[in-house]
Enzyme design. Structure first.
Site, mmCIF file in Angstrom:
data_model
loop_
_atom_site.group_PDB
_atom_site.id
_atom_site.type_symbol
_atom_site.label_atom_id
_atom_site.label_comp_id
_atom_site.label_asym_id
_atom_site.label_seq_id
_atom_site.Cartn_x
_atom_site.Cartn_y
_atom_site.Cartn_z
ATOM 1 N N SER A 185 5.816 -0.741 -1.132
ATOM 2 C CA SER A 185 5.424 0.569 -1.667
ATOM 3 C C SER A 185 4.895 1.535 -0.615
ATOM 4 O O SER A 185 4.735 2.721 -0.898
ATOM 5 C CB SER A 185 4.360 0.401 -2.748
ATOM 6 O OG SER A 185 4.912 -0.296 -3.838
ATOM 7 N N LYS A 224 6.816 4.680 -0.208
ATOM 8 C CA LYS A 224 6.910 5.722 -1.234
ATOM 9 C C LYS A 224 6.502 7.128 -0.778
ATOM 10 O O LYS A 224 7.239 8.087 -1.029
ATOM 11 C CB LYS A 224 6.119 5.294 -2.481
ATOM 12 C CG LYS A 224 6.790 4.121 -3.220
ATOM 13 C CD LYS A 224 5.897 3.573 -4.321
ATOM 14 C CE LYS A 224 6.572 2.389 -5.021
ATOM 15 N NZ LYS A 224 5.647 1.723 -5.956
ATOM 16 N N TYR A 232 16.204 2.357 -3.689
ATOM 17 C CA TYR A 232 14.794 2.026 -3.901
ATOM 18 C C TYR A 232 14.476 0.617 -3.396
ATOM 19 O O TYR A 232 13.483 0.397 -2.694
ATOM 20 C CB TYR A 232 14.434 2.162 -5.388
ATOM 21 C CG TYR A 232 13.044 1.669 -5.699
ATOM 22 C CD1 TYR A 232 11.925 2.397 -5.297
ATOM 23 C CD2 TYR A 232 12.846 0.453 -6.352
ATOM 24 C CE1 TYR A 232 10.644 1.925 -5.554
ATOM 25 C CE2 TYR A 232 11.565 -0.025 -6.605
ATOM 26 C CZ TYR A 232 10.470 0.714 -6.210
ATOM 27 O OH TYR A 232 9.208 0.252 -6.444
ATOM 28 N N TYR A 262 -2.708 2.382 -6.142
ATOM 29 C CA TYR A 262 -2.496 1.869 -7.500
ATOM 30 C C TYR A 262 -3.680 2.265 -8.385
ATOM 31 O O TYR A 262 -4.245 3.332 -8.244
ATOM 32 C CB TYR A 262 -2.274 0.347 -7.489
ATOM 33 C CG TYR A 262 -1.129 -0.090 -6.611
ATOM 34 C CD1 TYR A 262 0.131 0.478 -6.761
ATOM 35 C CD2 TYR A 262 -1.301 -1.053 -5.641
ATOM 36 C CE1 TYR A 262 1.195 0.072 -5.966
ATOM 37 C CE2 TYR A 262 -0.245 -1.467 -4.839
ATOM 38 C CZ TYR A 262 1.004 -0.896 -5.006
ATOM 39 O OH TYR A 262 2.033 -1.296 -4.219
ATOM 40 N N VAL A 296 2.832 -4.412 -1.547
ATOM 41 C CA VAL A 296 2.582 -5.819 -1.873
ATOM 42 C C VAL A 296 2.969 -6.759 -0.728
ATOM 43 O O VAL A 296 2.669 -7.943 -0.772
ATOM 44 C CB VAL A 296 3.299 -6.259 -3.165
ATOM 45 C CG1 VAL A 296 2.680 -5.605 -4.381
ATOM 46 C CG2 VAL A 296 4.788 -5.996 -3.087
#
Lengths: 251, 341
Positions: free
Chosen positions: B82, B85, B207, B259, B277
């Site tokens: 992530s 992103k 993705y 998050y 992660v």
């Protein structure tokens, strides 16, 4: 806080180790706690000035760099060897004199992070006032790192064409590494030279402070690194000049 | 990159100066203290991530003037997951412009977990580009005539940020792609609302690919430093993203990057950041530095345990919180360029 001082010369044979050992002893005579690290792994030798031989050294800087001992374990307290007039302490961290152990460092290199954290840990553990780093001549990674760590850089040079250019290189690197203070020491000056004139010309050429101009001395040569000259002959003109230089470093 | 002998000298001296600095000593002490923490567990939703060694640990700082400080396993590659992103969001902004991107992806924190299947009921948009739904929608906005061109544009962008070639872990990609049912469901739900265009499988592939990119902790620090210096990589001098979008990227990182821990993070650490992660976290101190931590053991929210602690301690020690107004700037200056004691 520990003042870190690197002692460097671009070429070998300038008397770098001899001056370093004398400065360490003089600072200790003034009551300071002094560490001396021989980072000249390729050609160590400063231990000789303190009356040590390669066989006397169980743990060395090499063993620390290989993770075989803590840096403090490689520190030898050589204060007693300096005589009773010395109220402070000198701790020597020698490099190995075993050819195989020198070769291993040459093959594997030396981790600059480990060397840095070792020196910092040593300064803290031994509560040092002054840490003198005897470096390898020329530029190598350990030498550049030592300069980057230092509050003061002492550049030793002889009045010799071979030393002139190299000294300029070291001074340039010191400026690039933001060394707060650079001191030039002109050593082995022929007695017929005018010391004040040498001091002025060197200061002009390199734009650095000149810490000392030391005349060539047969008395030093005769001692042949068999001891600390400034302690053995404290009244000698050279010892007086070294003493003044030590005062410059300590203050 | 060095192209003259003078650059070689400058780079060598810069590296050694960083190693000799008090900041390096600070990082080494922090590293030793946090290495003793053994809380958390490595991600296990795909076998490739479960194989990570929980002992891996690295902290890196890259300053906007190009100094890099690194400790631990800083050369160990890991998938950025992530952390990709916010950078993808920047590329989408460049390709589509602010208005178009905002129509597809919101900028509102959700307070829900990263993989929540939840869209804004009024607009059918994903809440923000940092949750999976928003990141998939963002991947769908990347320009390029076919999947290969789009992937190459993404790889080129990460190369500009990191200053070196960034590669993809094919095993992780294949694994993510085969097991990513939840992400597939999110994509189809958005497709149902007309929020994702084009071929869904191609968007999902991109993705999964962005999540499978391999980087080191040092790379993440440089990527952070690039955002900290207005979009220009401080080592290469190359622009990675248009300056006007750096603000947007940092804003969503600040509000949504950690998050469902984002609020507390913003309060305590006070730096735009993004975690993954794989165990990576990148934090940005605008105008000052990028901070990266890599340690694969995660807490319940999916953030690296040691990573959260390390960033918090660095930010607190050097007063880096973006709203800090009574900080001691001299402390950071001395740690960067001083000699220490």
């Amino acid at each position: 806080m520990t003042r870190i001082v690197s002692i460097h010369s671009f070429r070998g044979g300038t008397g770098k180790s001899n001056i370093t050992a004398n400065l360490a002893a003089l600072a200790a005579a003034a009551g300071k706690r002094v560490g001396v690290v021989d980072t000249d792994i390729q050609s160590p030798g400063i231990h000789v000035l303190f009356g040590l031989h390669g066989d006397d050294m169980v743990h060395t800087l090499n063993h620390y760099l290989w993770g075989q001992c803590e840096i403090q374990q490689a520190a030898l307290d050589v204060s007693e060897r300096l005589g009773t007039t010395v109220s402070g302490s000198v701790f020597l961290i020698p490099s190995s004199m075993k050819s195989g152990e020198i070769a291993r460092v040459l093959r594997e290199g030396c981790d600059p992070r480990l060397l840095t954290s070792g020196l910092r840990r040593l300064a803290k553990a031994l509560d040092l006032d002054l840490l003198l780093i005897d470096t390898h001549p020329g530029l190598n990674e350990e030498t550049l790192l030592s300069i980057a760590l230092s509050h003061t850089l002492l550049i030793i040079m002889r009045p010799d064409q071979q030393d002139y250019e190299g000294t300029g290189v070291t001074a340039e690197v010191a400026a690039a590494l933001d060394v707060p203070r650079t001191l030039l020491v002109v050593n082995k000056v022929p007695p017929m030279f005018d010391a004040a004139d040498v001091r002025m010309r060197v200061a002009q050429t390199y734009g650095c402070e000149v810490g000392a101009v030391l005349a060539h001395s047969d008395d030093v040569m005769a001692l042949a690194s068999g001891g600390i000259f400034a302690l053995l002959q404290p009244q000698h003109v050279l010892s007086v000049a070294l003493h003044e230089l030590a005062v410059l470093l300590v203050n | 990159m060095p192209d003259t002998p003078r650059d070689d000298l400058r780079l060598l001296l810069g590296d050694l100066q960083a190693i000799a600095s008090p900041l390096q000593t600070f990082l080494e002490e922090l590293y030793e203290r946090l290495a003793a923490m053994n809380d958390g567990a490595v991600a296990n939703y795909i076998p490739e991530l479960a194989r990570a060694n929980p002992a891996w640990f690295s902290i890196c700082i890259a300053t906007v003037d190009g100094k890099v400080f690194q400790v631990g396993d800083y050369e160990q590659p890991f998938t950025i997951q992530s952390v990709s992103k916010p950078f993808m969001y920047g590329l989408a902004l460049e390709d589509r412009g602010r208005d178009d991107v905002l129509r597809r992806v919101g900028v509102e924190p959700t307070g829900d977990a990263f993989n929540a299947i939840i869209l804004d009921e009024a607009s059918n948009r994903p809440y923000n580009p940092m949750v999976n739904a928003g990141a998939i929608a963002t991947a769908g906005l990347i320009g390029g005539s076919d999947p290969t061109e789009r992937l190459n544009r993404v790889l080129a962008m990460f190369r500009r940020y990191a200053g070196r070639e960034i590669l993809m872990d094919a095993a992780v990609f294949t694994s993510e792609r085969t097991t990513g049912h939840r992400n597939r469901a999110i994509a189809h739900l958005m497709r149902n609302f007309g929020m994702v265009e084009g071929v869904i499988d191609e968007t999902l592939d991109l993705y999964f690919q962005q999540c499978s990119l391999l980087a080191t902790c040092r790379d993440l620090a440089l990527m952070g430093a690039t955002l900290a210096s207005g979009g220009v990589n401080p080592l290469s001098g190359e622009r990675a993203v248009e300056a006007r979008y750096v603000r947007d990227i940092l804003s969503v990182m600040y509000t949504c990057g950690m998050y469902d821990y984002s609020g507390q993070w913003a309060y305590e650490v006070g730096l735009p950041a993004k975690s993954g992660v794989g165990g990576g976290i990148v934090a940005v101190a605008p105008g000052r530095m990028g901070i990266a931590v890599f340690s694969p053991a995660l807490d319940a929210r999916g953030n690296s345990v040691r990573g959260v602690r390390a960033c918090a301690e660095i930010a607190r020690h050097f007063d880096l919180h973006v709203f800090e107004q009574q900080g001691d700037a001299g402390r950071l200056r001395a740690a960067l360029s001083g000699r220490g004691g």
